[in-house]
Motif scaffolding. Sequence first.
Motif, PDB file in Angstrom:
ATOM      1  N   MET A  24       0.855  -1.176   0.000  1.00 52.93           N
ATOM      2  CA  MET A  24       0.000   0.000   0.000  1.00 52.93           C
ATOM      3  C   MET A  24       0.894   1.230   0.000  1.00 52.93           C
ATOM      4  O   MET A  24       1.833   1.335   0.765  1.00 52.93           O
ATOM      5  CB  MET A  24      -0.895  -0.014   1.239  1.00 52.93           C
ATOM      6  N   SER A  25       0.596   2.175  -0.872  1.00 53.23           N
ATOM      7  CA  SER A  25       1.324   3.442  -0.882  1.00 53.23           C
ATOM      8  C   SER A  25       0.334   4.581  -1.085  1.00 53.23           C
ATOM      9  O   SER A  25      -0.703   4.411  -1.712  1.00 53.23           O
ATOM     10  CB  SER A  25       2.381   3.446  -1.987  1.00 53.23           C
ATOM     11  N   SER A  26       0.672   5.725  -0.519  1.00 55.52           N
ATOM     12  CA  SER A  26      -0.187   6.907  -0.625  1.00 55.52           C
ATOM     13  C   SER A  26       0.616   8.078  -1.146  1.00 55.52           C
ATOM     14  O   SER A  26       1.808   8.198  -0.886  1.00 55.52           O
ATOM     15  CB  SER A  26      -0.761   7.277   0.743  1.00 55.52           C
ATOM     16  N   GLU A  27      -0.074   8.937  -1.877  1.00 59.49           N
ATOM     17  CA  GLU A  27       0.518  10.182  -2.352  1.00 59.49           C
ATOM     18  C   GLU A  27      -0.440  11.315  -2.045  1.00 59.49           C
ATOM     19  O   GLU A  27      -1.655  11.150  -2.125  1.00 59.49           O
ATOM     20  CB  GLU A  27       0.801  10.098  -3.850  1.00 59.49           C
ATOM     21  N   LYS A  28       0.115  12.464  -1.681  1.00 56.38           N
ATOM     22  CA  LYS A  28      -0.697  13.640  -1.354  1.00 56.38           C
ATOM     23  C   LYS A  28      -1.190  14.327  -2.617  1.00 56.38           C
ATOM     24  O   LYS A  28      -0.449  14.510  -3.577  1.00 56.38           O
ATOM     25  CB  LYS A  28       0.118  14.656  -0.539  1.00 56.38           C
ATOM     26  N   ILE A  29      -2.447  14.722  -2.592  1.00 56.42           N
ATOM     27  CA  ILE A  29      -3.009  15.541  -3.668  1.00 56.42           C
ATOM     28  C   ILE A  29      -2.502  16.962  -3.445  1.00 56.42           C
ATOM     29  O   ILE A  29      -2.599  17.490  -2.339  1.00 56.42           O
ATOM     30  CB  ILE A  29      -4.547  15.491  -3.647  1.00 56.42           C
ATOM     31  N   PRO A  30      -1.932  17.598  -4.479  1.00 56.37           N
ATOM     32  CA  PRO A  30      -1.404  18.958  -4.310  1.00 56.37           C
ATOM     33  C   PRO A  30      -2.489  19.945  -3.872  1.00 56.37           C
ATOM     34  O   PRO A  30      -3.663  19.783  -4.197  1.00 56.37           O
ATOM     35  CB  PRO A  30      -0.875  19.328  -5.700  1.00 56.37           C
ATOM     36  N   LEU A  31      -2.070  20.986  -3.168  1.00 53.65           N
ATOM     37  CA  LEU A  31      -2.999  21.961  -2.596  1.00 53.65           C
ATOM     38  C   LEU A  31      -2.407  23.359  -2.722  1.00 53.65           C
ATOM     39  O   LEU A  31      -1.198  23.543  -2.576  1.00 53.65           O
ATOM     40  CB  LEU A  31      -3.219  21.617  -1.118  1.00 53.65           C
ATOM     41  N   LEU A  32      -3.247  24.343  -2.991  1.00 54.50           N
ATOM     42  CA  LEU A  32      -2.802  25.745  -3.027  1.00 54.50           C
ATOM     43  C   LEU A  32      -3.197  26.425  -1.718  1.00 54.50           C
ATOM     44  O   LEU A  32      -4.383  26.527  -1.406  1.00 54.50           O
ATOM     45  CB  LEU A  32      -3.448  26.482  -4.205  1.00 54.50           C
ATOM     46  N   PRO A  33      -2.223  26.876  -0.930  1.00 52.64           N
ATOM     47  CA  PRO A  33      -2.531  27.457   0.390  1.00 52.64           C
ATOM     48  C   PRO A  33      -3.460  28.674   0.350  1.00 52.64           C
ATOM     49  O   PRO A  33      -4.267  28.850   1.252  1.00 52.64           O
ATOM     50  CB  PRO A  33      -1.154  27.850   0.928  1.00 52.64           C
ATOM     51  N   PHE A  34      -3.379  29.513  -0.683  1.00 49.94           N
ATOM     52  CA  PHE A  34      -4.223  30.714  -0.698  1.00 49.94           C
ATOM     53  C   PHE A  34      -5.702  30.351  -0.744  1.00 49.94           C
ATOM     54  O   PHE A  34      -6.543  31.093  -0.243  1.00 49.94           O
ATOM     55  CB  PHE A  34      -3.848  31.662  -1.848  1.00 49.94           C
ATOM     56  N   GLN A  35      -6.046  29.189  -1.318  1.00 47.56           N
ATOM     57  CA  GLN A  35      -7.437  28.754  -1.331  1.00 47.56           C
ATOM     58  C   GLN A  35      -7.945  28.554   0.095  1.00 47.56           C
ATOM     59  O   GLN A  35      -9.075  28.889   0.415  1.00 47.56           O
ATOM     60  CB  GLN A  35      -7.590  27.446  -2.098  1.00 47.56           C
ATOM     61  N   LEU A  36      -7.084  28.010   0.939  1.00 43.83           N
ATOM     62  CA  LEU A  36      -7.464  27.771   2.330  1.00 43.83           C
ATOM     63  C   LEU A  36      -7.756  29.079   3.049  1.00 43.83           C
ATOM     64  O   LEU A  36      -8.708  29.178   3.822  1.00 43.83           O
ATOM     65  CB  LEU A  36      -6.373  27.002   3.061  1.00 43.83           C
ATOM     66  N   VAL A  37      -6.937  30.072   2.796  1.00 46.91           N
ATOM     67  CA  VAL A  37      -7.132  31.375   3.436  1.00 46.91           C
ATOM     68  C   VAL A  37      -8.466  31.981   2.998  1.00 46.91           C
ATOM     69  O   VAL A  37      -9.237  32.468   3.826  1.00 46.91           O
ATOM     70  CB  VAL A  37      -5.958  32.324   3.111  1.00 46.91           C
ATOM     71  N   LEU A  38      -8.760  31.926   1.714  1.00 45.83           N
ATOM     72  CA  LEU A  38     -10.013  32.493   1.207  1.00 45.83           C
ATOM     73  C   LEU A  38     -11.231  31.732   1.734  1.00 45.83           C
ATOM     74  O   LEU A  38     -12.230  32.333   2.131  1.00 45.83           O
ATOM     75  CB  LEU A  38     -10.013  32.486  -0.321  1.00 45.83           C
ATOM     76  N   ILE A  39     -11.146  30.409   1.759  1.00 39.73           N
ATOM     77  CA  ILE A  39     -12.268  29.609   2.265  1.00 39.73           C
ATOM     78  C   ILE A  39     -12.478  29.884   3.747  1.00 39.73           C
ATOM     79  O   ILE A  39     -13.612  30.057   4.207  1.00 39.73           O
ATOM     80  CB  ILE A  39     -12.025  28.110   2.003  1.00 39.73           C
ATOM     81  N   ALA A  40     -11.394  29.966   4.517  1.00 41.63           N
ATOM     82  CA  ALA A  40     -11.506  30.269   5.955  1.00 41.63           C
ATOM     83  C   ALA A  40     -12.160  31.628   6.160  1.00 41.63           C
ATOM     84  O   ALA A  40     -13.014  31.794   7.036  1.00 41.63           O
ATOM     85  CB  ALA A  40     -10.139  30.225   6.615  1.00 41.63           C
ATOM     86  N   ALA A  41     -11.774  32.608   5.354  1.00 44.03           N
ATOM     87  CA  ALA A  41     -12.349  33.945   5.492  1.00 44.03           C
ATOM     88  C   ALA A  41     -13.843  33.940   5.191  1.00 44.03           C
ATOM     89  O   ALA A  41     -14.634  34.545   5.921  1.00 44.03           O
ATOM     90  CB  ALA A  41     -11.629  34.922   4.567  1.00 44.03           C
ATOM     91  N   VAL A  42     -14.232  33.233   4.136  1.00 47.52           N
ATOM     92  CA  VAL A  42     -15.655  33.188   3.767  1.00 47.52           C
ATOM     93  C   VAL A  42     -16.477  32.528   4.872  1.00 47.52           C
ATOM     94  O   VAL A  42     -17.600  32.938   5.154  1.00 47.52           O
ATOM     95  CB  VAL A  42     -15.839  32.455   2.418  1.00 47.52           C
ATOM     96  N   ILE A  43     -15.923  31.515   5.506  1.00 50.50           N
ATOM     97  CA  ILE A  43     -16.653  30.826   6.572  1.00 50.50           C
ATOM     98  C   ILE A  43     -16.646  31.652   7.856  1.00 50.50           C
ATOM     99  O   ILE A  43     -17.648  31.728   8.563  1.00 50.50           O
ATOM    100  CB  ILE A  43     -16.048  29.431   6.818  1.00 50.50           C
ATOM    101  N   ALA A  44     -15.532  32.289   8.178  1.00 48.80           N
ATOM    102  CA  ALA A  44     -15.402  33.021   9.441  1.00 48.80           C
ATOM    103  C   ALA A  44     -16.159  34.348   9.429  1.00 48.80           C
ATOM    104  O   ALA A  44     -16.667  34.774  10.469  1.00 48.80           O
ATOM    105  CB  ALA A  44     -13.932  33.281   9.743  1.00 48.80           C
ATOM    106  N   LEU A  45     -16.226  35.003   8.285  1.00 49.24           N
ATOM    107  CA  LEU A  45     -16.827  36.341   8.237  1.00 49.24           C
ATOM    108  C   LEU A  45     -18.265  36.412   8.734  1.00 49.24           C
ATOM    109  O   LEU A  45     -18.598  37.334   9.480  1.00 49.24           O
ATOM    110  CB  LEU A  45     -16.688  36.933   6.835  1.00 49.24           C
ATOM    111  N   ASP A  73      -5.560  -4.330  -4.356  1.00 42.89           N
ATOM    112  CA  ASP A  73      -6.948  -4.615  -4.726  1.00 42.89           C
ATOM    113  C   ASP A  73      -7.828  -3.382  -4.880  1.00 42.89           C
ATOM    114  O   ASP A  73      -9.034  -3.499  -5.015  1.00 42.89           O
ATOM    115  CB  ASP A  73      -7.578  -5.564  -3.710  1.00 42.89           C
ATOM    116  N   GLY A  74      -7.239  -2.197  -4.862  1.00 44.51           N
ATOM    117  CA  GLY A  74      -8.078  -1.015  -5.022  1.00 44.51           C
ATOM    118  C   GLY A  74      -7.329   0.297  -5.011  1.00 44.51           C
ATOM    119  O   GLY A  74      -6.106   0.349  -4.856  1.00 44.51           O
ATOM    120  N   LEU A  75      -8.081   1.347  -5.178  1.00 46.43           N
ATOM    121  CA  LEU A  75      -7.581   2.721  -5.192  1.00 46.43           C
ATOM    122  C   LEU A  75      -8.556   3.539  -4.360  1.00 46.43           C
ATOM    123  O   LEU A  75      -9.765   3.443  -4.561  1.00 46.43           O
ATOM    124  CB  LEU A  75      -7.538   3.239  -6.635  1.00 46.43           C
ATOM    125  N   THR A  76      -8.032   4.317  -3.417  1.00 49.70           N
ATOM    126  CA  THR A  76      -8.887   5.151  -2.573  1.00 49.70           C
ATOM    127  C   THR A  76      -8.422   6.593  -2.687  1.00 49.70           C
ATOM    128  O   THR A  76      -7.238   6.879  -2.537  1.00 49.70           O
ATOM    129  CB  THR A  76      -8.815   4.697  -1.096  1.00 49.70           C
TER     130      THR A  76
END
Length: 179
Positions: free
Chosen positions: A1-22, A77-80
Amino acid sequence: MSSEKIPLLPFQLVLIAAVIALPFAGSAIIVHLSSHTGAASGSDTILVHVLAILSLLVPAFLLVAIVSRRTVTFTPDGLTIRHSFYTVRLTAGAQRIAGIRIVESPDLLRIQAKSNGIAAFGLYSGWFIAASTPCFCAISRSPICVLQIEGHPKCATIAFSCTPAMVERIGEWRVALSA
Protein backbone atom coordinates in the motif's frame (compact mmCIF):
# COMPACT_ATOMS: atom_id res chain seq x y z
CA MET A 1 0.00 0.00 0.00
CA SER A 2 1.32 3.44 -0.88
CA SER A 3 -0.19 6.91 -0.62
CA GLU A 4 0.52 10.18 -2.35
CA LYS A 5 -0.70 13.64 -1.35
CA ILE A 6 -3.01 15.54 -3.67
CA PRO A 7 -1.40 18.96 -4.31
CA LEU A 8 -3.00 21.96 -2.60
CA LEU A 9 -2.80 25.75 -3.03
CA PRO A 10 -2.53 27.46 0.39
CA PHE A 11 -4.22 30.71 -0.70
CA GLN A 12 -7.44 28.75 -1.33
CA LEU A 13 -7.46 27.77 2.33
CA VAL A 14 -7.13 31.37 3.44
CA LEU A 15 -10.01 32.49 1.21
CA ILE A 16 -12.27 29.61 2.27
CA ALA A 17 -11.51 30.27 5.96
CA ALA A 18 -12.35 33.94 5.49
CA VAL A 19 -15.65 33.19 3.77
CA ILE A 20 -16.65 30.83 6.57
CA ALA A 21 -15.40 33.02 9.44
CA LEU A 22 -16.83 36.34 8.24
CA PRO A 23 -20.52 35.60 8.92
CA PHE A 24 -19.75 34.47 12.47
CA ALA A 25 -17.39 37.38 13.14
CA GLY A 26 -19.82 39.86 11.56
CA SER A 27 -22.66 38.54 13.70
CA ALA A 28 -20.50 38.83 16.81
CA ILE A 29 -19.67 42.45 15.95
CA ILE A 30 -23.32 43.34 15.27
CA VAL A 31 -24.51 41.76 18.53
CA HIS A 32 -21.67 43.46 20.43
CA LEU A 33 -22.43 46.88 18.93
CA SER A 34 -26.17 46.54 19.44
CA SER A 35 -25.64 45.57 23.08
CA HIS A 36 -23.70 48.82 23.62
CA THR A 37 -26.49 51.01 22.24
CA GLY A 38 -29.02 49.77 24.77
CA ALA A 39 -28.91 47.97 28.04
CA ALA A 40 -26.51 45.06 27.61
CA SER A 41 -27.74 41.76 28.95
CA GLY A 42 -25.74 38.74 29.98
CA SER A 43 -27.18 36.73 27.10
CA ASP A 44 -25.87 39.30 24.57
CA THR A 45 -22.38 38.98 26.02
CA ILE A 46 -22.57 35.19 25.91
CA LEU A 47 -23.80 35.31 22.30
CA VAL A 48 -20.91 37.58 21.29
CA HIS A 49 -18.42 35.17 22.85
CA VAL A 50 -20.04 32.10 21.27
CA LEU A 51 -20.05 33.72 17.81
CA ALA A 52 -16.44 34.85 18.20
CA ILE A 53 -15.36 31.35 19.19
CA LEU A 54 -17.31 29.82 16.29
CA SER A 55 -15.65 32.27 13.88
CA LEU A 56 -12.36 30.62 14.84
CA LEU A 57 -13.34 26.98 15.38
CA VAL A 58 -15.53 26.28 12.35
CA PRO A 59 -12.98 27.47 9.74
CA ALA A 60 -10.19 25.74 11.67
CA PHE A 61 -12.12 22.44 11.60
CA LEU A 62 -12.75 22.75 7.86
CA LEU A 63 -9.14 23.65 7.12
CA VAL A 64 -7.83 20.71 9.13
CA ALA A 65 -10.16 18.40 7.19
CA ILE A 66 -8.99 19.81 3.85
CA VAL A 67 -5.29 19.73 4.71
CA SER A 68 -5.19 16.34 6.41
CA ARG A 69 -7.48 14.40 4.05
CA ARG A 70 -6.08 14.72 0.55
CA THR A 71 -4.51 11.44 -0.47
CA VAL A 72 -4.56 8.90 -3.25
CA THR A 73 -3.88 5.43 -1.80
CA PHE A 74 -2.87 2.52 -4.02
CA THR A 75 -3.40 -1.05 -2.82
CA PRO A 76 -3.17 -4.31 -4.77
CA ASP A 77 -6.95 -4.62 -4.73
CA GLY A 78 -8.08 -1.02 -5.02
CA LEU A 79 -7.58 2.72 -5.19
CA THR A 80 -8.89 5.15 -2.57
CA ILE A 81 -9.07 8.92 -3.00
CA ARG A 82 -9.74 11.02 0.12
CA HIS A 83 -10.32 14.74 -0.14
CA SER A 84 -11.65 16.92 2.71
CA PHE A 85 -14.88 15.24 3.89
CA TYR A 86 -15.27 12.97 0.87
CA THR A 87 -13.90 9.56 -0.15
CA VAL A 88 -14.22 7.38 -3.25
CA ARG A 89 -12.95 3.82 -3.60
CA LEU A 90 -12.28 1.76 -6.69
CA THR A 91 -12.13 -1.99 -6.23
CA ALA A 92 -10.16 -4.16 -8.62
CA GLY A 93 -12.51 -6.46 -10.49
CA ALA A 94 -15.65 -4.50 -9.57
CA GLN A 95 -14.63 -1.28 -11.33
CA ARG A 96 -12.38 -0.62 -14.29
CA ILE A 97 -10.47 2.48 -15.34
CA ALA A 98 -11.55 2.83 -18.96
CA GLY A 99 -9.45 5.90 -19.68
CA ILE A 100 -6.96 8.34 -18.19
CA ARG A 101 -6.45 11.88 -19.42
CA ILE A 102 -4.89 15.07 -18.10
CA VAL A 103 -6.66 18.43 -18.33
CA GLU A 104 -5.29 21.83 -17.40
CA SER A 105 -8.45 23.46 -16.10
CA PRO A 106 -11.59 22.47 -14.17
CA ASP A 107 -13.54 24.31 -16.90
CA LEU A 108 -12.64 21.50 -19.30
CA LEU A 109 -14.52 19.04 -17.06
CA ARG A 110 -17.75 20.96 -17.75
CA ILE A 111 -18.92 20.87 -14.13
CA GLN A 112 -22.63 21.71 -14.23
CA ALA A 113 -23.87 21.16 -10.68
CA LYS A 114 -22.81 20.23 -7.19
CA SER A 115 -24.71 17.28 -5.75
CA ASN A 116 -22.80 16.95 -2.45
CA GLY A 117 -19.55 18.84 -2.21
CA ILE A 118 -17.55 21.98 -1.65
CA ALA A 119 -16.79 24.36 -4.50
CA ALA A 120 -15.00 27.62 -3.79
CA PHE A 121 -12.01 29.52 -5.17
CA GLY A 122 -10.90 26.74 -7.49
CA LEU A 123 -11.27 23.99 -4.87
CA TYR A 124 -13.73 21.26 -5.82
CA SER A 125 -14.22 18.48 -3.32
CA GLY A 126 -17.00 15.92 -3.37
CA TRP A 127 -19.71 14.82 -5.76
CA PHE A 128 -20.62 16.86 -8.85
CA ILE A 129 -22.34 16.52 -12.22
CA ALA A 130 -19.78 17.06 -14.97
CA ALA A 131 -20.62 16.71 -18.66
CA SER A 132 -24.02 15.31 -17.62
CA THR A 133 -22.48 12.39 -15.67
CA PRO A 134 -21.77 11.87 -11.95
CA CYS A 135 -18.22 12.89 -11.08
CA PHE A 136 -16.11 12.74 -7.92
CA CYS A 137 -13.78 15.75 -7.69
CA ALA A 138 -10.68 16.28 -5.55
CA ILE A 139 -9.37 19.37 -7.31
CA SER A 140 -7.30 22.20 -5.90
CA ARG A 141 -4.97 23.05 -8.77
CA SER A 142 -3.84 22.02 -12.25
CA PRO A 143 -2.98 19.63 -13.78
CA ILE A 144 -6.02 17.45 -13.21
CA CYS A 145 -6.05 13.69 -13.77
CA VAL A 146 -9.41 12.48 -15.09
CA LEU A 147 -10.26 8.80 -14.78
CA GLN A 148 -13.15 7.36 -16.78
CA ILE A 149 -14.65 4.62 -14.61
CA GLU A 150 -16.80 1.66 -15.58
CA GLY A 151 -18.78 -0.26 -12.98
CA HIS A 152 -18.80 2.23 -10.13
CA PRO A 153 -22.28 2.65 -8.61
CA LYS A 154 -21.93 6.38 -7.87
CA CYS A 155 -19.76 7.93 -10.57
CA ALA A 156 -18.50 7.62 -14.10
CA THR A 157 -15.62 10.08 -13.71
CA ILE A 158 -13.06 10.83 -11.03
CA ALA A 159 -11.06 14.04 -11.32
CA PHE A 160 -8.24 15.01 -8.96
CA SER A 161 -5.26 17.33 -8.84
CA CYS A 162 -2.11 15.40 -9.56
CA THR A 163 1.60 15.45 -10.11
CA PRO A 164 3.29 13.75 -13.09
CA ALA A 165 4.49 11.01 -10.72
CA MET A 166 0.90 10.31 -9.65
CA VAL A 167 -0.24 9.94 -13.26
CA GLU A 168 2.59 7.49 -13.91
CA ARG A 169 1.73 5.57 -10.72
CA ILE A 170 -1.97 5.30 -11.74
CA GLY A 171 -0.93 4.01 -15.16
CA GLU A 172 1.26 1.34 -13.51
CA TRP A 173 -1.54 0.44 -11.09
CA ARG A 174 -4.01 0.12 -13.98
CA VAL A 175 -1.65 -2.19 -15.91
CA ALA A 176 -0.99 -4.32 -12.82
CA LEU A 177 -4.74 -4.79 -12.29
CA SER A 178 -5.35 -5.92 -15.86
CA ALA A 179 -2.49 -8.45 -15.78
